[in-house]
Motif scaffolding. Structure first.
Motif, PDB file in Angstrom:
ATOM      1  N   LEU A   1       5.535   5.592  81.415  1.00 33.43           N
ATOM      2  CA  LEU A   1       6.602   6.346  80.856  1.00 33.43           C
ATOM      3  C   LEU A   1       6.410   7.220  79.719  1.00 33.43           C
ATOM      4  CD1 LEU A   1       9.505   3.647  81.179  1.00 33.43           C
ATOM      5  CD2 LEU A   1       8.636   5.182  83.083  1.00 33.43           C
ATOM      6  N   ILE A   2       6.680   8.181  79.652  1.00 35.00           N
ATOM      7  CA  ILE A   2       6.371   9.196  78.421  1.00 35.00           C
ATOM      8  C   ILE A   2       7.800   9.406  77.960  1.00 35.00           C
ATOM      9  CG2 ILE A   2       5.235  11.152  77.295  1.00 35.00           C
ATOM     10  CD1 ILE A   2       3.862  11.182  80.012  1.00 35.00           C
ATOM     11  N   VAL A   3       8.116   8.799  76.690  1.00 30.51           N
ATOM     12  CA  VAL A   3       9.477   8.854  76.054  1.00 30.51           C
ATOM     13  C   VAL A   3       9.368   9.840  74.975  1.00 30.51           C
ATOM     14  CG1 VAL A   3      11.290   7.604  74.529  1.00 30.51           C
ATOM     15  CG2 VAL A   3      10.021   6.411  76.314  1.00 30.51           C
ATOM     16  N   THR A   4      10.081  10.978  74.741  1.00 35.16           N
ATOM     17  CA  THR A   4      10.041  12.054  73.977  1.00 35.16           C
ATOM     18  C   THR A   4      10.536  11.676  72.869  1.00 35.16           C
ATOM     19  OG1 THR A   4      11.491  13.343  74.970  1.00 35.16           O
ATOM     20  CG2 THR A   4       9.376  13.859  75.529  1.00 35.16           C
ATOM     21  N   ALA A   5       9.963  11.971  71.549  1.00 31.57           N
ATOM     22  CA  ALA A   5      10.872  12.007  70.042  1.00 31.57           C
ATOM     23  C   ALA A   5      10.952  13.347  69.528  1.00 31.57           C
ATOM     24  CB  ALA A   5      10.233  10.933  69.637  1.00 31.57           C
TER      25      ALA A   5
ATOM     26  N   PHE B   1      13.766  -0.409  83.076  1.00 26.83           N
ATOM     27  CA  PHE B   1      12.601  -0.032  84.104  1.00 26.83           C
ATOM     28  C   PHE B   1      11.769  -0.993  84.298  1.00 26.83           C
ATOM     29  CE2 PHE B   1      15.053   3.707  84.055  1.00 26.83           C
ATOM     30  CZ  PHE B   1      15.070   4.204  82.786  1.00 26.83           C
ATOM     31  N   ASN B   2      11.755  -2.141  83.671  1.00 24.43           N
ATOM     32  CA  ASN B   2      10.909  -3.530  84.021  1.00 24.43           C
ATOM     33  C   ASN B   2       9.318  -2.961  83.848  1.00 24.43           C
ATOM     34  OD1 ASN B   2       9.926  -5.932  84.986  1.00 24.43           O
ATOM     35  ND2 ASN B   2      10.204  -5.466  87.052  1.00 24.43           N
ATOM     36  N   LEU B   3       8.859  -2.456  82.851  1.00 24.92           N
ATOM     37  CA  LEU B   3       7.490  -2.034  82.698  1.00 24.92           C
ATOM     38  C   LEU B   3       7.061  -2.590  81.314  1.00 24.92           C
ATOM     39  CD1 LEU B   3       7.839   1.781  83.745  1.00 24.92           C
ATOM     40  CD2 LEU B   3       6.242  -0.174  84.695  1.00 24.92           C
ATOM     41  N   PRO B   4       5.577  -3.032  81.273  1.00 19.97           N
ATOM     42  CA  PRO B   4       5.281  -3.714  80.027  1.00 19.97           C
ATOM     43  C   PRO B   4       5.067  -2.541  79.230  1.00 19.97           C
ATOM     44  CG  PRO B   4       3.312  -3.312  81.831  1.00 19.97           C
ATOM     45  CD  PRO B   4       4.592  -3.140  82.497  1.00 19.97           C
ATOM     46  N   TYR B   5       5.060  -2.992  77.693  1.00 17.67           N
ATOM     47  CA  TYR B   5       4.947  -2.154  76.545  1.00 17.67           C
ATOM     48  C   TYR B   5       3.678  -1.222  76.704  1.00 17.67           C
ATOM     49  CZ  TYR B   5       9.082  -4.327  74.859  1.00 17.67           C
ATOM     50  OH  TYR B   5      10.501  -4.759  74.578  1.00 17.67           O
ATOM     51  N   GLU B   6       2.702  -1.726  77.216  1.00 16.93           N
ATOM     52  CA  GLU B   6       1.429  -0.899  77.363  1.00 16.93           C
ATOM     53  C   GLU B   6       1.740   0.401  78.138  1.00 16.93           C
ATOM     54  OE1 GLU B   6       0.877  -4.736  75.786  1.00 16.93           O
ATOM     55  OE2 GLU B   6       1.829  -4.125  77.805  1.00 16.93           O
ATOM     56  N   LYS B   7       2.584   0.204  79.048  1.00 10.91           N
ATOM     57  CA  LYS B   7       2.986   1.404  79.756  1.00 10.91           C
ATOM     58  C   LYS B   7       4.125   2.188  79.327  1.00 10.91           C
ATOM     59  CE  LYS B   7       1.085  -0.329  84.080  1.00 10.91           C
ATOM     60  NZ  LYS B   7       0.613   0.718  85.079  1.00 10.91           N
ATOM     61  N   ILE B   8       4.570   2.076  78.052  1.00 10.80           N
ATOM     62  CA  ILE B   8       5.578   2.836  77.653  1.00 10.80           C
ATOM     63  C   ILE B   8       5.064   3.633  76.290  1.00 10.80           C
ATOM     64  CG2 ILE B   8       8.072   2.989  76.731  1.00 10.80           C
ATOM     65  CD1 ILE B   8       8.219   0.137  78.168  1.00 10.80           C
TER      66      ILE B   8
ATOM     67  N   MET C   1       9.825  11.870  80.481  1.00  8.20           N
ATOM     68  CA  MET C   1       8.683  12.031  81.643  1.00  8.20           C
ATOM     69  C   MET C   1       8.298  10.709  82.248  1.00  8.20           C
ATOM     70  SD  MET C   1       6.458  15.258  80.120  1.00  8.20           S
ATOM     71  CE  MET C   1       6.598  14.613  78.293  1.00  8.20           C
ATOM     72  N   VAL C   2       7.894  10.691  83.603  1.00  2.73           N
ATOM     73  CA  VAL C   2       7.119   9.513  84.176  1.00  2.73           C
ATOM     74  C   VAL C   2       5.944   9.915  84.919  1.00  2.73           C
ATOM     75  CG1 VAL C   2       7.482   7.805  86.089  1.00  2.73           C
ATOM     76  CG2 VAL C   2       9.646   8.580  85.024  1.00  2.73           C
ATOM     77  N   GLU C   3       4.912   9.295  84.470  1.00  3.77           N
ATOM     78  CA  GLU C   3       3.537   9.694  84.994  1.00  3.77           C
ATOM     79  C   GLU C   3       3.232   8.664  86.287  1.00  3.77           C
ATOM     80  OE1 GLU C   3      -0.682   8.531  83.503  1.00  3.77           O
ATOM     81  OE2 GLU C   3      -0.081  10.317  82.582  1.00  3.77           O
ATOM     82  N   TYR C   4       2.896   9.085  87.418  1.00  5.06           N
ATOM     83  CA  TYR C   4       2.697   8.460  88.643  1.00  5.06           C
ATOM     84  C   TYR C   4       1.227   8.192  88.799  1.00  5.06           C
ATOM     85  CZ  TYR C   4       7.685   8.772  89.362  1.00  5.06           C
ATOM     86  OH  TYR C   4       8.916   8.298  89.503  1.00  5.06           O
ATOM     87  N   HIS C   5       0.612   7.218  89.556  1.00 10.70           N
ATOM     88  CA  HIS C   5      -0.690   6.804  89.802  1.00 10.70           C
ATOM     89  C   HIS C   5      -1.469   7.730  90.379  1.00 10.70           C
ATOM     90  CE1 HIS C   5       0.199   4.526  93.803  1.00 10.70           C
ATOM     91  NE2 HIS C   5       0.269   5.734  93.889  1.00 10.70           N
ATOM     92  N   ASP C   6      -1.056   8.845  90.673  1.00  2.00           N
ATOM     93  CA  ASP C   6      -1.754  10.048  91.145  1.00  2.00           C
ATOM     94  C   ASP C   6      -1.956  11.173  90.230  1.00  2.00           C
ATOM     95  OD1 ASP C   6       0.797  12.103  93.128  1.00  2.00           O
ATOM     96  OD2 ASP C   6       0.596  11.394  90.948  1.00  2.00           O
ATOM     97  N   SER C   7      -1.429  10.754  88.809  1.00  2.39           N
ATOM     98  CA  SER C   7      -1.682  11.569  87.765  1.00  2.39           C
ATOM     99  C   SER C   7      -0.362  12.817  87.682  1.00  2.39           C
ATOM    100  CB  SER C   7      -3.129  12.401  87.706  1.00  2.39           C
ATOM    101  OG  SER C   7      -3.022  13.440  88.459  1.00  2.39           O
TER     102      SER C   7
END
Ligand code: NDP
Ligand code: DXP
Ligand code: MN
Length: 380
Positions: free
Chosen positions: A168-172, A226-233, A246-252
């Motif tokens: 996940l890409i959280v904007t600030a 969204f049940n994701l580890p901090y390393e993925k946020i 934004m959300v990045e998927y495993h196909d980039s």
């Protein structure tokens, strides 16, 4: 028709929720509201929307309103009043827009009453996310995000599979002081801190945006929602607040949600979900905006974000301490009792001294919340 209970009706999100309800009388009916001390505004809301139940913070205000509206409306007050509003028998959705962890108990009560939860009150998930999400699962209740970044992520996740999410890409936006050095932060005032570059919001969240604690709370909120580890946020500085996340998927591929900074859009989306209703506003004009800027987050410049990641990863009662210390420190700053940089100092002291409790129950969370506030308040 969605029958709505609204906590925090007199606040920034609360009033924008009333705008949405006003525009869509065929879709939304306001049944029950809570407010704090803005009784003038409560009267206006009662006169326009005729809710069946009204809760205010103080008993005195409750008794006074009873004399002004002799019949037809039930009045209540205090923390019990918040829960009464949250579980109103005719409501099928609770929009929680109260400020602070005071929103935790009514949210849990509404979940047990099988109400859909439209959540703006992020402190509830920060302070007890593991309990809230477990209760939602157990009661088969949906928690729909109102917070703009989480609404954006939620929209980008529609029709996708969780296992395909890479991050996940959280904007600030960077907040009111994004162009100041840490040295210049030593002398900033409350009024300067309340001057957010893009959003008009309540005082506490506006200060949180300036310290970057808001983004820290949002990282923890995203972890639970969204049940994701901090390393993925991840957090990305984006000064225009046009890409709401934004959300990045495993196909980039990266899927983003864009829009002008207007909270009525995520509010309406949460209330009308799974429908997406029409909203009358100017179209987003990217050609006029011309440029969107992005920068890596500077964790030395914004230490509160670092504290939040660390507290979230430790878990237990550490996020409870982070939130309670922040609420106490921001309240003191707004009252002019401490300086802007004291906020992060007080939070760090509260975190360092805490003996973490793994997998805390509600009582432990309540105790830690109260004890942390007492400790922080004793420091100035
Ligand atoms: N504002 C925004 O754009 C956004 C807000 N949020 C989140 O939404 C929540 C609300 O934020 P916002 O609308 O800005 O906050 P405001 O400060 O504008 O409003 C807070 C509301 O809660 C009420 N309230 C405060 N303390 C108590 C209490 N102890 N008991 C009962 N009622 C109380 C206030 O009542 P009164 O004013 O009558 O005293 C008011 O109705 C927060 O969790 C915030 O982080 C999330 C994303 C965006
Ligand atoms: C509108 C909203 O959701 C707030 O949380 C806002 O995003 C704060 O902005 P920054 O924290 O990015 O400054
Ligand atoms: Mn937000």
């Amino acid at each position: 028709m969605k029958y709505i209970s609204l906590l925090g009706a007199t606040g920034s999100i609360g009033l924008q929720t009333l705008d949405v309800i006003r525009e869509k009388p065929e879709q939304f009916k306001l049944l029950a509201i809570s407010a704090g001390k803005n009784i003038e505004l409560v009267r206006k809301i009662i006169n326009e929307f005729s809710p069946e139940l009204v809760s205010v913070q103080l008993k005195g205000d409750c008794e006074k309103l009873k004399t002004e509206y002799p019949s037809g409306i039930k009045f209540t007050y205090g923390t019990d009043g918040l829960s009464e509003v949250a579980v109103h028998e005719k409501s099928n959705i609770l929009l929680n827009a109260v400020m602070g962890s005071v929103g935790l108990h009514p949210t849990l009560q509404a979940i047990k009453a099988k109400k859909t939860i439209a959540l703006a009150n992020k402190e509830t998930l920060v302070t007890a996310g593991h309990i809230v999400m477990a209760a939602a699962k157990e009661n088969n209740v949906s928690i729909l995000p109102v917070d703009s970044e989480h609404s954006a992520i939620f929209q980008c996740l529609q029709g996708e599979q969780h296992k395909n999410v890479n991050r996940l890409i959280v904007t600030a936006s960077g907040g009111s002081f994004r162009d100041l050095t840490r040295e210049e932060l030593r002398f900033v005032t409350v009024d300067q801190a309340l001057n957010h570059p893009n959003w008009s919001m309540g005082s506490k969240i506006t200060i949180d945006s300036a310290t970057m604690m808001n983004k820290g709370l949002e990282v923890i909120e995203a972890h639970w929602l969204f049940n994701l580890p901090y390393e993925k946020i991840d957090v990305l500085l984006h000064r225009e607040s046009i890409i709401h996340s934004m959300v990045e998927y495993h196909d980039s591929s990266v899927i983003a949600q864009l829009g002008s900074p207007d909270m009525r859009v995520p509010i309406q989306y949460a209330l009308s979900y799974p429908d997406r209703l029409y909203y009358e506003t100017e179209s987003l004009n990217l050609a006029k905006i011309r440029k969107l800027h992005f920068e890596d987050m500077d964790f030395q410049r914004f230490r509160c974000l670092q504290f939040a990641y660390e507290a979230g990863k430790v878990g237990g009662t550490m996020p409870t301490v982070l939130n309670a210390a922040n609420e106490a420190a921001v309240s003191a700053f707004l009252l002019g009792e401490i300086s802007f940089l004291d906020i992060e100092e007080l939070i760090e002291k509260a975190l360092v001294r805490h003996n973490n409790i793994e997998n805390p129950d509600l009582d432990a969370i309540q105790e830690v919340d109260i004890e942390t506030r007492k400790y922080v308040n004793s420091l100035f």
